[in-house]
Design an enzyme around this catalytic site. Structure first.
Site, PDB file in Angstrom:
ATOM      1  N   HIS A   1       0.830  -1.211   0.000  1.00 17.18           N
ATOM      2  CA  HIS A   1       0.000   0.000   0.000  1.00 17.18           C
ATOM      3  C   HIS A   1       0.866   1.263   0.000  1.00 17.18           C
ATOM      4  O   HIS A   1       0.430   2.314   0.473  1.00 17.18           O
ATOM      5  CB  HIS A   1      -0.945   0.044   1.207  1.00 17.18           C
TER       6      HIS A   1
ATOM      7  N   SER B   1      15.247  21.539 -15.974  1.00 14.14           N
ATOM      8  CA  SER B   1      14.063  22.348 -16.253  1.00 14.14           C
ATOM      9  C   SER B   1      14.518  23.636 -16.916  1.00 14.14           C
ATOM     10  O   SER B   1      15.606  24.135 -16.650  1.00 14.14           O
ATOM     11  CB  SER B   1      13.349  22.654 -14.938  1.00 14.14           C
TER      12      SER B   1
ATOM     13  N   LYS C   1      16.190  21.507 -10.716  1.00 16.59           N
ATOM     14  CA  LYS C   1      15.538  20.270 -11.144  1.00 16.59           C
ATOM     15  C   LYS C   1      16.457  19.295 -11.868  1.00 16.59           C
ATOM     16  O   LYS C   1      17.345  19.668 -12.628  1.00 16.59           O
ATOM     17  CB  LYS C   1      14.359  20.600 -12.079  1.00 16.59           C
TER      18      LYS C   1
ATOM     19  N   GLU D   1       9.901   8.489 -17.144  1.00 14.42           N
ATOM     20  CA  GLU D   1       8.517   8.948 -17.360  1.00 14.42           C
ATOM     21  C   GLU D   1       8.041   8.604 -18.765  1.00 14.42           C
ATOM     22  O   GLU D   1       6.887   8.216 -18.973  1.00 14.42           O
ATOM     23  CB  GLU D   1       8.425  10.457 -17.135  1.00 14.42           C
TER      24      GLU D   1
END
Ligand code: ARG
Length: 458
Positions: A156, A277, A283, A290
């Site tokens: 979980h 970024s 970043k 992704e």
């Protein structure tokens, strides 16, 4: 442009209709399989005296010349042709004259395209399998290097029990091993030759389908000519294997994305597989992971598209079936690209063992072991479970952890607690004790690594 099939019709097709109808801009990638198939066909025709041996030699030499010329770039594929089959036959006839026109005896584009696609996928599966093996190897090497690094195992997405990182990575190696097996199994049913089914009903020529199949490396032939030209199960199975593989890559990518976040910092991906970024200087984004996760949706779409295309088709060939190729090709390209990125991304990632260990120490993930301790001292599990829960609550209230709670406090919960407790609930012990087959002990992980390495060598 005059059509090779002109005869029944005399009028020209509309230019837009031509573009709509043509498949050469995507099926040209099967030129090698198409030409190889035609060479075997010519040889078979001669072996059955359907054409002369001399004509077959001329055709085979002509086809070989076309193959070499496309390979070397000397011959450019004419994108105004309807499809790759028409193109090859057209060039052959231009080069050889009337002999070229004999090639298409006892065959149809319907069995030809089914043949080409099976051969093409068979080849691509070999490449995909070798990439999967490389990824398994990268995972296994990382697992070996971090076989005793403790981190929380989750259920979980809540810290559950301590595991070692090698164990976590080997779970993915097992999934990929099944993917390998799925592609092998897909190939087994794919490697059946449809050629000789002709348009749909077979042919009046006394052909030798077995010989042609054998020349092309097939294990068997399709036994029903209608099925031979209509069956795309092999493409569906391929897409389904791709979809499952992508699902595995996507789950792993999701973990890499989480693990490389500031909240986790369990791994750091190499600069080569991250991006920055354009506005936020701090970043370091896991774009590759992704994109793998994102492209999984495409591959599922490819599978759904083909299933949907096929569902209402009457026997035998229908032009709808030309739509099979773009889905299949998209999946081939996507899967190969994702694997090619995933392999070095895994091989170069840095594992932050310190952060994993720290996280493992903060979540009471040894509470099960605390309960087991009491069970071993004679308490029934349910009672031990309850006491352990109360002790966890006490620790949370006191802002401490199980390892640091004083023995005097433990003994207010149960007189069974003794000094040996602390060793029993240390994370190292918790992991080392999980000796059941397939468990997270280092010995078990070593066994898994040896097993997987043996499997991919086979
Ligand atoms: N380009 C076609 C395809 O991809 C080849 C088969 C065409 N057959 C036909 N009867 N029009 O399916």
């Amino acid at each position: 442009m005059a059509k090779m099939w002109a005869g029944r019709t005399a009028g020209e097709t509309d230019r837009i209709a031509d573009d709509f109808n043509s498949s050469i801009h995507f099926d040209s990638r099967m030129y090698r399989q198409d030409i190889t198939g035609s060479m075997a066909h010519a040889a078979m025709l001669a072996s059955k005296n359907i054409i002369s041996a001399e004509d077959a030699d001329t055709l085979i030499a002509g086809l070989e010349g076309i193959l070499n010329d496309i390979d070397s770039g000397k011959l450019e594929i004419d994108m105004t042709c309807e499809d790759i089959h028409m193109f090859v036959e057209q060039v052959l006839t231009e080069r050889l004259g009337d002999v070229g026109k004999k090639l298409h005896t006892a065959r149809s584009r319907n069995d030809q395209v089914a043949l080409d696609l099976r051969m093409y996928l068979r080849d691509e599966i070999t490449t995909i399998k070798s990439l999967i093996k490389d990824l398994i190897e990268a995972l296994t090497n990382q697992a070996e290097a971090h076989k005793d690094v403790i981190l929380p195992g989750y259920t979980h997405l809540q810290r559950a029990q301590p595991i070692v990182f090698g164990h976590h990575l080997m779970a993915y190696a097992m999934m990929l091993l099944r993917d390998l097996d799925r592609f092998t199994d897909t190939t087994r049913r794919m490697n059946v030759s449809p050629i000789g089914s002709c348009a749909l009903a077979g042919t009046t020529y006394d052909t030798d389908r077995y010989l042609e199949a054998e020349k092309l490396g097939f294990d068997a032939i399709c036994f029903n000519s209608l099925d031979g030209v209509s069956d795309r199960d092999f493409a569906l199975e391929f897409l389904s294997s791709c979809a499952t593989l992508m699902m595995h890559l996507s789950r792993f990518s999701e973990e890499l994305i989480l693990w490389s976040s500031w909240e986790f910092k369990f791994v750091e991906l190499s600069d080569a597989y991250t991006t920055g970024s354009s506005i936020m200087p701090q970043k370091k984004n896991p774009d590759m992971a992704e994109l793998i996760r994102g492209k999984t949706g495409r591959v599922y779409g490819d599978l759904m598209a083909l299933l949907t295309t096929l569902k209402g088709l009457p026997l035998a060939y229908n032009k709808d079936m030309q739509e099979d190729k773009e889905s299949v090709f998209d999946a081939v390209d996507t899967v190969k690209m994702c694997l090619q990125v995933a392999i070095p991304m895994v091989a170069t990632m840095t594992v932050r063992a310190d952060n994993m260990k720290r996280a493992a120490g903060e979540g009471f993930i040894n509470a099960t072991d605390l309960a087991d301790y009491l069970v071993k001292k004679g308490l029934p599990f349910r009672s031990a479970y309850k006491i352990s829960g109360q002790i966890v609550a006490k620790c949370i209230a006191d802002k401490t952890v199980l390892e640091e709670l004083p023995m005097t406090t433990y003994q207010t919960f149960s007189e069974l607690f003794e000094a040996d407790l602390y060793d029993e609930i240390s994370l190292e012990t918790c992991v080392a004790k999980r000796i059941s087959e397939g468990g997270t002990s280092v010995g078990s992980v070593e066994k898994q690594i040896a097993y997987v390495r043996k499997q991919i060598q086979a």
